[in-house]
Design a protein around this motif. Sequence first.
Motif, PDB file in Angstrom:
ATOM      1  N   ASP A   9     -54.139 -36.588 -23.297  1.00  0.00           N
ATOM      2  CA  ASP A   9     -52.820 -37.092 -22.874  1.00  0.00           C
ATOM      3  C   ASP A   9     -51.710 -35.754 -22.863  1.00  0.00           C
ATOM      4  O   ASP A   9     -50.606 -36.001 -22.420  1.00  0.00           O
ATOM      5  N   ILE A  10     -51.904 -34.542 -23.255  1.00  0.00           N
ATOM      6  CA  ILE A  10     -51.125 -33.593 -23.638  1.00  0.00           C
ATOM      7  C   ILE A  10     -51.029 -32.713 -22.628  1.00  0.00           C
ATOM      8  O   ILE A  10     -52.032 -32.203 -21.809  1.00  0.00           O
ATOM      9  N   TYR A  11     -49.671 -32.252 -22.240  1.00  0.00           N
ATOM     10  CA  TYR A  11     -49.426 -31.443 -20.851  1.00  0.00           C
ATOM     11  C   TYR A  11     -48.448 -30.373 -21.482  1.00  0.00           C
ATOM     12  O   TYR A  11     -47.618 -30.637 -22.584  1.00  0.00           O
ATOM     13  N   THR A  12     -48.320 -29.313 -20.902  1.00  0.00           N
ATOM     14  CA  THR A  12     -47.239 -28.164 -21.281  1.00  0.00           C
ATOM     15  C   THR A  12     -46.299 -27.997 -20.310  1.00  0.00           C
ATOM     16  O   THR A  12     -46.509 -28.454 -19.118  1.00  0.00           O
ATOM     17  N   LEU A  13     -45.065 -27.854 -20.879  1.00  0.00           N
ATOM     18  CA  LEU A  13     -43.919 -27.493 -19.939  1.00  0.00           C
ATOM     19  C   LEU A  13     -43.562 -25.981 -20.001  1.00  0.00           C
ATOM     20  O   LEU A  13     -43.467 -25.179 -20.939  1.00  0.00           O
ATOM     21  N   GLU A  14     -43.562 -25.501 -18.791  1.00  0.00           N
ATOM     22  CA  GLU A  14     -43.074 -24.042 -18.610  1.00  0.00           C
ATOM     23  C   GLU A  14     -44.212 -23.160 -19.344  1.00  0.00           C
ATOM     24  O   GLU A  14     -45.444 -23.679 -19.653  1.00  0.00           O
ATOM     25  N   ASN A  15     -43.920 -22.231 -20.009  1.00  0.00           N
ATOM     26  CA  ASN A  15     -44.743 -21.128 -20.533  1.00  0.00           C
ATOM     27  C   ASN A  15     -45.350 -21.748 -21.952  1.00  0.00           C
ATOM     28  O   ASN A  15     -45.549 -21.015 -22.625  1.00  0.00           O
ATOM     29  N   ALA A  16     -45.706 -22.773 -21.731  1.00  0.00           N
ATOM     30  CA  ALA A  16     -46.570 -23.363 -22.820  1.00  0.00           C
ATOM     31  C   ALA A  16     -45.676 -23.407 -24.082  1.00  0.00           C
ATOM     32  O   ALA A  16     -46.214 -23.158 -25.103  1.00  0.00           O
ATOM     33  N   THR A  17     -44.463 -23.578 -23.918  1.00  0.00           N
ATOM     34  CA  THR A  17     -43.517 -23.506 -25.028  1.00  0.00           C
ATOM     35  C   THR A  17     -43.376 -24.918 -25.585  1.00  0.00           C
ATOM     36  O   THR A  17     -42.910 -25.169 -26.760  1.00  0.00           O
ATOM     37  N   GLN A  18     -43.428 -26.039 -24.929  1.00  0.00           N
ATOM     38  CA  GLN A  18     -43.513 -27.393 -25.302  1.00  0.00           C
ATOM     39  C   GLN A  18     -44.644 -28.247 -24.924  1.00  0.00           C
ATOM     40  O   GLN A  18     -45.101 -27.909 -23.730  1.00  0.00           O
ATOM     41  N   PHE A  19     -45.089 -29.103 -25.778  1.00  0.00           N
ATOM     42  CA  PHE A  19     -46.248 -29.752 -25.517  1.00  0.00           C
ATOM     43  C   PHE A  19     -45.649 -31.269 -25.663  1.00  0.00           C
ATOM     44  O   PHE A  19     -45.270 -31.778 -26.600  1.00  0.00           O
ATOM     45  N   ILE A  20     -46.270 -31.767 -24.466  1.00  0.00           N
ATOM     46  CA  ILE A  20     -45.494 -33.333 -24.041  1.00  0.00           C
ATOM     47  C   ILE A  20     -46.653 -34.415 -23.822  1.00  0.00           C
ATOM     48  O   ILE A  20     -47.746 -34.198 -23.549  1.00  0.00           O
ATOM     49  N   VAL A  21     -46.132 -35.535 -24.097  1.00  0.00           N
ATOM     50  CA  VAL A  21     -47.197 -36.632 -23.957  1.00  0.00           C
ATOM     51  C   VAL A  21     -46.565 -37.687 -22.700  1.00  0.00           C
ATOM     52  O   VAL A  21     -45.700 -38.486 -23.177  1.00  0.00           O
TER      53      VAL A  21
ATOM     54  N   LEU B  19     -39.797 -11.825 -25.083  1.00  0.00           N
ATOM     55  CA  LEU B  19     -41.182 -11.944 -25.144  1.00  0.00           C
ATOM     56  C   LEU B  19     -41.580 -12.950 -24.098  1.00  0.00           C
ATOM     57  O   LEU B  19     -42.517 -12.915 -23.219  1.00  0.00           O
ATOM     58  N   ASN B  20     -41.023 -14.203 -24.157  1.00  0.00           N
ATOM     59  CA  ASN B  20     -41.441 -15.076 -23.463  1.00  0.00           C
ATOM     60  C   ASN B  20     -41.245 -14.838 -21.900  1.00  0.00           C
ATOM     61  O   ASN B  20     -42.041 -15.381 -21.062  1.00  0.00           O
ATOM     62  N   GLU B  21     -40.130 -14.293 -21.293  1.00  0.00           N
ATOM     63  CA  GLU B  21     -40.232 -13.748 -19.974  1.00  0.00           C
ATOM     64  C   GLU B  21     -41.278 -12.885 -19.716  1.00  0.00           C
ATOM     65  O   GLU B  21     -41.602 -12.793 -18.506  1.00  0.00           O
ATOM     66  N   LEU B  22     -41.433 -12.032 -20.503  1.00  0.00           N
ATOM     67  CA  LEU B  22     -42.564 -11.152 -20.216  1.00  0.00           C
ATOM     68  C   LEU B  22     -43.942 -11.738 -19.929  1.00  0.00           C
ATOM     69  O   LEU B  22     -44.522 -11.378 -19.112  1.00  0.00           O
ATOM     70  N   GLN B  23     -44.249 -12.587 -20.918  1.00  0.00           N
ATOM     71  CA  GLN B  23     -45.479 -13.412 -21.056  1.00  0.00           C
ATOM     72  C   GLN B  23     -45.443 -14.314 -19.709  1.00  0.00           C
ATOM     73  O   GLN B  23     -46.726 -14.422 -19.241  1.00  0.00           O
ATOM     74  N   SER B  24     -44.478 -14.699 -19.252  1.00  0.00           N
ATOM     75  CA  SER B  24     -44.319 -15.441 -17.991  1.00  0.00           C
ATOM     76  C   SER B  24     -44.213 -14.957 -16.617  1.00  0.00           C
ATOM     77  O   SER B  24     -44.192 -15.457 -15.602  1.00  0.00           O
TER      78      SER B  24
END
Length: 798
Positions: free
Chosen positions: A689-701, A233-238
Amino acid sequence: SQGIDQQMVALPHDQSNEASFEEQSPLASQGIDQQVVALQHDQSNEVSCEEQSPICSLSFQSTSDEQSFTASESASDESKINCGTEELQDMSIELPSASAMDADNVSEPQAMLCPPEIEYKLDLGNKELRKYQLELAKPGLKGENYIICAPTGTGKTLVSAVIIANHLNKRPRESKVIFMVNTLPLAKQQTDNLTTLIPQARVESRTGDDSAGNISNILSDVEIVVCTSQKFLNELQSSKLELKDISLIIIDECHHTRKNSPQANMMIKYLEEKQKNGGSCKLPQVIGLTASPGAGDSPTPDLEKTVEHLMTLCALMDAGSGIKTVVNCVEELEAHTNKPKSKLQRYSGRKEDEKFIQVIADTMKHWELQLDIRASFPRWSQAYENHIQQKRSEMECRTSREARDSINMLSFLFCLSRTLKVYMDLRYEDAICHINKFSLPSEENATRMENILRKSTESLKSKLSHLERIENPLLYELKKYLVSTFETSQPSKGIIFVTTKNHASCLLDWITTEVRKETNGVIKAALVTGHSRETGEGMTDVEQQCIIKGFHEGVYNLLVATSVLEEGIDVPACNLVIRYQHVTNEIAKVQAQGRARAIDSEGLTILSSTSKKAYQEILNDEKNEFVKEALTILPSGRVLARQLIEKQVAILKQNHLRNVYLENQRSVPPDGIMLKCKLCKTFACAATDIYTLENATQFIVPSETFKERYITRPAKESRIFGDKSFTDDIFCKECQKEKWGVIILWPKEGKSLPTLRCKAFVFEKNGMPFAVKKWSVAPFQVPPFLDHVQLQSDDDDM
């Protein structure tokens, strides 16, 4: 015409209909009964038998008796499948030819006249392909979308391998097969199975935890990819993958295709693709596998609602050919399916007036008064736990410092409720161990109320330590069953299912220290549980696979497991399966009983006489009977297609409205939104302060100042996700108790970044607190981190 309400699905040709498909009126401009959009499997480009190419063949080899099983397609209509020298009576299967493909998908028309470079043969080893397995495979060999429903241990994976091998031979240059599973251990298992069954095919595994990369990176080099549903699903969504890149999708344990599951979201994308361009786009064949499709969410058995649930499942799976069960070869199926003797045993458990229970109950009453809680259910019941959890969730949404004390008091009540549950099911020492798990901030960081709680906990432990230890009557009965089973001369294998990882661990300790010696060491028990990414508790996938391998090889003969072992993972046939104080739903019962496949096996449910789970067990039996009946009365042909159309239209409309709502939510800028620690309400960071990594799967500061607000502790397990790895856990620096997330190491960018758990925070805007359960539904925009990196790079260049 436009609009989801006005769109429909092209009905498949039904020869039984009085008027032919070609004679029906052309598409009207509106209305469900008039407008057509191909959501059903597209067969509009089929060609006649005379035009079919004679190259499609499927071979099956049995190394045990050197018999061959061959199906070859000729220009005639009399092609049949034979197993060895014996023709399977009444089992003729007309294989779809290679030229039945969509002609637009073949770049070189003459290519199909050439034999394939590789012939994919099914290697059965010492197994034989049975008639009922061919019956289950028949719609799949014809290229139809459907669901295969057969009991555990009857060879559904082998049936899917028959279909896959035939599919690869039909489209040797185009075929790409996705085999979707739910868990990482199951991905490895099915990869090994398919590699063995179809040795000519190149089979690879890809899961969310893989460092090997994406499905899209290997698709051109392999024929079959076994992957977790979330990974696909992740690869389809991205947009790394498109459905048109795949020719066949097998969904294992497809009863999970419901609500907001990865399987359901993947199939919604499938239906959306079918809706485009009148259904003319190229889409894969879809086949589901399940031992029980379930009866739905109805609290009581209801035949009408069960049929409705099965129809919804078929609609989501686009199963135009419905749910296939064995009809013609029932006797053979039953001959290869050992049904366990199912028993429900109720015994008198611990007495409610035991001193241990009374001491804890008195402590709980005191703190209930402090919180003004009036619960009418037993303090060790699930209903009580749910009540406390609801109260805690309400407090977590408050941002006042006083809420911190209430949360800790509620956490203490929850811990004591679990302690009582452990005591009712297990031993005195297990209950004491559970109380010891309750923790509070250190004294220098604690509030006045937290220090009072600390003293209350220590006082309670002191009182309990002087009590008489009373044997649990339920454990005594369980011991009798285990000893009688394993002390016989016949070798035995068994599984005990329990509710929680803690129950499993405690029960294993009891078996190892107390029961094993009464069987003269015959019992060799091991533990199999799932893994919690949030807490780090439980077993890793590698540990699970090691134990299951030992169970296969005889290193262990008894497993104590949670529900993680109920379905999917292949385990040897057992002669004893016990569910100890463990009752869930009708699907889980079928799956658990499917583990007891040995001759003269027994499926036993042990419950206390006061447990209300006995009533649920009765309901589960009734629901399963309704499922069997519903499978016999499901509509078929054009009636099924018409009803699937209506359901698919409703599903897409509901999904469209949900997406519109989420998009509107995410359109809100993050300005002014703050994140605070859920427990101590300390400021953590701003939403900006929050950003996403790749397909919005991780949220970082990535902010440097954020590092001043948390502490790190080594994670219990380091996990790898693609080119990143998770190492340390991060906790609130103020209370040092709430886990905020983990540290991601990103070697490609040379960065170490904190990634946040959404549930660890309470959000606040303009003084109004609110909770966000998942990042995917966060009501504000979160930009990609790469944009942030690029912006910094541009600033440096200026």
